[in-house]
Motif scaffolding. Structure first.
Motif, mmCIF file in Angstrom:
data_model
loop_
_atom_site.group_PDB
_atom_site.id
_atom_site.type_symbol
_atom_site.label_atom_id
_atom_site.label_comp_id
_atom_site.label_asym_id
_atom_site.label_seq_id
_atom_site.Cartn_x
_atom_site.Cartn_y
_atom_site.Cartn_z
ATOM 1 N N LEU A 303 -6.030 4.291 6.285
ATOM 2 C CA LEU A 303 -5.221 5.221 5.513
ATOM 3 C C LEU A 303 -4.447 4.495 4.416
ATOM 4 O O LEU A 303 -3.672 3.577 4.692
ATOM 5 C CB LEU A 303 -4.241 5.945 6.440
ATOM 6 C CG LEU A 303 -3.268 6.926 5.792
ATOM 7 C CD1 LEU A 303 -4.014 8.104 5.177
ATOM 8 C CD2 LEU A 303 -2.247 7.415 6.821
ATOM 9 N N LYS A 304 -4.688 4.914 3.171
ATOM 10 C CA LYS A 304 -3.913 4.381 2.054
ATOM 11 C C LYS A 304 -2.565 5.096 2.014
ATOM 12 O O LYS A 304 -2.483 6.303 1.787
ATOM 13 C CB LYS A 304 -4.649 4.586 0.734
ATOM 14 C CG LYS A 304 -3.856 4.106 -0.478
ATOM 15 C CD LYS A 304 -4.564 4.409 -1.782
ATOM 16 C CE LYS A 304 -3.706 3.974 -2.977
ATOM 17 N NZ LYS A 304 -4.360 4.280 -4.265
ATOM 18 N N ILE A 305 -1.493 4.328 2.243
ATOM 19 C CA ILE A 305 -0.149 4.911 2.221
ATOM 20 C C ILE A 305 0.393 4.913 0.802
ATOM 21 O O ILE A 305 0.983 5.881 0.342
ATOM 22 C CB ILE A 305 0.782 4.134 3.174
ATOM 23 C CG1 ILE A 305 0.239 4.206 4.611
ATOM 24 C CG2 ILE A 305 2.198 4.682 3.112
ATOM 25 C CD1 ILE A 305 1.022 3.380 5.605
ATOM 26 N N SER A 306 0.187 3.803 0.108
ATOM 27 C CA SER A 306 0.596 3.678 -1.289
ATOM 28 C C SER A 306 -0.220 2.568 -1.908
ATOM 29 O O SER A 306 -1.109 1.998 -1.264
ATOM 30 C CB SER A 306 2.100 3.364 -1.385
ATOM 31 O OG SER A 306 2.360 2.044 -0.884
ATOM 32 N N ASP A 307 0.057 2.235 -3.158
ATOM 33 C CA ASP A 307 -0.654 1.134 -3.805
ATOM 34 C C ASP A 307 -0.307 -0.205 -3.173
ATOM 35 O O ASP A 307 -0.994 -1.199 -3.410
ATOM 36 C CB ASP A 307 -0.314 1.095 -5.307
ATOM 37 C CG ASP A 307 -0.911 2.264 -6.061
ATOM 38 O OD1 ASP A 307 -1.895 2.848 -5.556
ATOM 39 O OD2 ASP A 307 -0.387 2.608 -7.136
ATOM 40 N N LYS A 308 0.740 -0.245 -2.355
ATOM 41 C CA LYS A 308 1.173 -1.494 -1.743
ATOM 42 C C LYS A 308 1.002 -1.508 -0.224
ATOM 43 O O LYS A 308 1.320 -2.516 0.412
ATOM 44 C CB LYS A 308 2.642 -1.773 -2.083
ATOM 45 C CG LYS A 308 2.900 -2.069 -3.552
ATOM 46 C CD LYS A 308 4.350 -2.466 -3.770
ATOM 47 C CE LYS A 308 4.607 -2.876 -5.216
ATOM 48 N NZ LYS A 308 6.009 -3.320 -5.417
#
Length: 814
Positions: A303-308
């Protein structure tokens, strides 16, 4: 359809060579499928070359010796400035390559390179930075673009041998073996990338009892392996009590196998190190998959939470609660074939069997800044076997529950700081806990026997790496480990209770220096580790060595060596403990009857690789002191013996492999002479319980588009056993055994096949379907044999391997 008067360029060039007494030099791929009209015969040579250039996409360059060199015409030039992402400074001497040309950057980081095809890939490399791939299509959109490389402060290791057995398996100049499951093809009998079963494809690694997790690396026992999951030491390694790996293949990106020359930052694992790792890069998008086979259900989410930040989650659950498949039944029969479970007596009936396993894994990445990275790991796994024992005593029905559970829970926190292009620091803390609990009911004696084995371990590790220049790296580190192990034996009739809890604390200092020559042909890594065990006031110095050198283009030689030690081992109290299923409990060294185990190992290897053909050989010697009879699994008159001794092993590992388009074949062979010295048993060395003198395997894999197929054969000599003296089996009401390990089981043989097919179900979902057969011919292999005395009769018990076992799988990737 080409015109009638056009001819292949290759034929025209031969005519020109004869007419003008010249020679063309070219790559066949450059002129394939090129058709033109032949030039007029009255033209001069220069006019002919000009005609050819005007009518093809080729350049014709004359050399001083009269040879005409033919190359493809560049589509244009691509230029750029290579800079460091960390501080924006230019990177000098970076290499820039396409398929047909290459260059290096100057002191300003500037370069120019010809692009000959829109399909070209531009690869940019610089030591200490991550490799960058650009498409020529992207490159043409910008003029003299700024190109930023990310620092990659690691050891100076490089891949030595690619596709070592099949795609995704490599050998580095550290002498280590790496499996990248994202590039992995297929191995015989496997439809999932089971970590421990995959490792058994390597020469020198097998399992004498045919389980997935009881790995014997160069003749060592399984407890002599250091098993790490993202840096966390694990004490439980399997489900189904060893038949499949505990570690979910969907979240395990790669695994590192070290048989010798271990990095000084590692402690424990005197026979080998198995280090599993999850993905270390942030996923630019969310991906997921769900699947099943005839043993378990499983799911995965990245899961991509944010770019970081991104998080990976993986879980598996056995099918037993929902469906009893033929594969599951085969596995269940395998783990419960011991007579202690199947037939305690003819008057006892086992009913209401319940078996279950599950695992849950999590990894969270957070890029705090370009210089700071944080990783969190968590894993929880469990095995459970429960059944009722029933009998009739004095005309009354009696029933009691017996059960066995294994649980592991562990977590870690890892932080890395990149100070600049030369220095980075990492800090890692982990806590790992393991518990085994067994309740064995004996109805006829009205007895309940409870056994527990608990481990709680904490570790803190600090590593600082310094890049002196492009040829030298050094690292310094410190590690603190606290291990507590508790063992409980509790009997209710007669009342008996023994609880032993011990703690060891170890402080370790380590340092390594890595060197690589300017031509990248010679590599040297020397490390030193110092361990201090506070309780025993014991100091241990452990040097580590890796040396490798390439010569004559196709050859490489390697020399590896290490001193190692470990404070934990597993004991087997008696043959039928823990329901006859799980017989091993962890214990700590006490520096007397259970010594600190120490090992010394040296090896010499030579490799040859040319034209997709590989020969890899390694000769080794290993000496281990401090092993105990209880940890080695004796099943004869010495199974209750409590003494320490030594183990010496020398042998050879050999691999032959040939690759063809879409097809790989390989043959591995291992020779081993593995002997114990226990003065309480024999004054002379005798074969180890893990002495497999000869082991050979043949494997093949075929890959075409979305289809993969693999076939393999496995053979090895039988393990040593101790048999009763024929004709005089019983003396003084005890079994009269022959000399220890003077006999052997029959040779082991197994054939396996597997296949995978991948298809796009629609634009968003991909399906992966597989099937495998373990032991295709249903060969009945005896993997262990022992003898017990009952009513003045010697009872022979044979433990059998898995019989014909099919499996099917399906996975849907989103």
């Amino acid at each position: 359809m080409m015109a009638q008067d056009k001819s292949p360029l290759s034929i025209i060039l031969k005519g020109i060579e004869n007419s003008y007494n010249i020679q063309f030099n070219y790559a066949p791929d450059n002129i394939d499928q090129v058709f033109i009209r032949a030039p007029d015969s009255n033209l001069s040579l220069q006019e002919v070359l000009l005609y050819l250039e005007n009518n093809t996409d080729l350049k014709f360059n004359s050399s001083e010796n009269g040879i005409i060199i033919i190359t493809t015409k560049p589509l244009g030039k691509f230029c750029g400035y290579i800079k460091s992402k960390e501080d924006g400074l230019p990177i000098e001497q970076a290499t820039i390559q396409t398929k047909t040309s290459g260059t290096i950057s100057d002191k300003h980081g500037y370069f120019e390179i010809d692009i000959k095809s829109i399909n070209d890939r531009i690869v940019i490399r610089s030591l200490g930075f991550k490799t960058l791939n650009l498409s020529a299509n992207r490159a043409q959109k910008a003029t003299c673009m700024d190109i930023v490389l990310e620092p990659n402060i690691q050891s100076l290791s490089e891949v030595y041998l690619t596709n070592y057995i099949t795609s995704g398996i490599t050998k580095t100049n550290l002498g280590t073996y790496e499996i990248d499951f994202s590039k992995f093809d297929i191995l015989p009998g496997l439809i999932d990338t089971d970590v421990f079963l995959s490792l058994q494809a390597f020469p020198g690694v097998l399992s004498v009892d045919e389980t997935a997790t009881n790995l014997n690396i160069r003749g060592g026992s399984h407890d002599q392996n250091l098993i790490l999951w993202d840096g966390i030491k694990m004490y439980q390694s399997g489900h189904f009590f060893g038949l499949i790996s505990l570690y979910n293949p969907q979240i395990t990106k790669d695994v590192l196998l070290i048989k010798n020359g271990t990095n000084a930052s590692y402690t424990d694992g005197i026979s080998g190190t198995i280090s599993m790792n999850t993905e270390t890069k942030l996923n630019p998008k969310t991906t997921a998959s769900i699947g099943f086979n005839l043993v378990d259900l499983n799911g995965f989410l990245d899961l991509k939470i944010s770019d970081k930040s991104s998080v990976e989650i993986a879980a598996r659950k056995s099918l037993y609660d929902y469906l009893k498949t033929p594969t599951f039944n085969r596995y269940f029969e395998r783990i419960t074939q011991n007579p202690d479970y199947e037939n305690n007596t003819s008057n006892v009936l086992n009913t209401n069997e319940d078996f279950d396993f599950y695992d849950f894994s999590l990894r969270w990445l957070y890029e705090i800044s370009p210089k700071d990275k944080l990783r969190l790991n968590f894993i929880n796994a469990s095995n459970k076997l429960v059944f009722d024992e029933n009998t009739v005593i004095d005309n009354l029905e009696r029933s009691k529950e017996s059960k066995l559970t294994q649980n592991s829970i562990a977590g870690s926190l890892f932080y890395e700081r990149i100070w600049n292009e030369k220095i980075n620091t990492s800090v890692e803390f982990y806590e790992t806990d393991y518990k085994l609990e067994a309740t064995n009911a004996n109805l006829l004696e009205d007895q309940r026997f409870l056994q527990e084995n608990q481990i709680s371990e904490s570790s803190l590790k600090l590593i600082n790496k310094y890049k002196i220049n492009n040829r030298f790296n050094i690292s310094l580190g410190y590690q603190f480990v606290e291990t507590e192990i508790t063992n409980l034996d509790d009997v209710d009739n007669p009342i008996y209770r023994l609880l032993v809890s011990e703690v060891l604390r170890t402080n370790g200092l380590f340092s390594e220096m890595a060197y690589i020559s300017s031509n990248k042909k010679t590599y040297l890594n020397f490390g030193l580790r110092y361990n201090y065990i506070h309780k025993f006031k014991k100091s241990l110095m452990e040097p580590r060595l890796n040396f490798s050198h390439r010569f004559w283009n196709y050859f490489s030689v390697e020399i590896l060596g290490e001193f190692k030690s470990q404070n934990t081992s597993q004991i087997i109290n008696f043959q039928n403990d823990f329901l006859g299923v799980e017989k091993r409990r962890w214990q700590l060294s006490n520096n007397s009857s259970i010594p600190v185990i120490q090992s010394k190992q040296g090896s010499f290897g030579i490799n040859y690789s040319k034209n997709s053909f590989l020969i890899s050989s390694e000769f080794y010697y290993k000496y281990i002191s401090g092993i105990t009879t209880q940890s080695q699994g004796f099943t004869d008159q010495f199974q209750f013996e409590k003494s320490s001794g030594t183990n010496s092993v020398y042998g050879m590992d050999l691999l032959l492999k040939k690759s063809f388009p879409n097809y790989n074949i390989w043959l591995s062979y291992s020779y081993m002479d593995n002997k114990y010295t226990f003065k309480s048993i024999s004054q002379n060395p005798f074969p180890s319980n893990f002495d497999i003198t000869h082991a050979a395997s043949f494997g093949s894999s075929y890959t075409k588009n979305s289809f993969k197929f693999s076939l393999g054969l496995n053979w090895h000599t039988g393990k040593p056993i101790t048999e009763p003296v024929k004709g005089n089996e019983i003396v003084n009401n005890e079994i009269n055994f022959q000399s220890t390990n003077s006999s052997r089981l029959d040779s082991y043989f197994r054939a396996d096949v597997s296949a995978l097919y991948t298809v796009d179900l629609n634009s968003k979902i991909k399906g992966e379907f597989g099937g495998s057969i373990w032991n295709v011919f249903g060969t009945e292999n005896i993997i262990n044999k022992f003898y017990t005395l009952k009513d003045d009769t010697v009872i022979e018990t044979n433990e059998l391997s898995l019989n014909f076992t099919p499996n099917l799988s399906a996975r849907f990737i989103f």
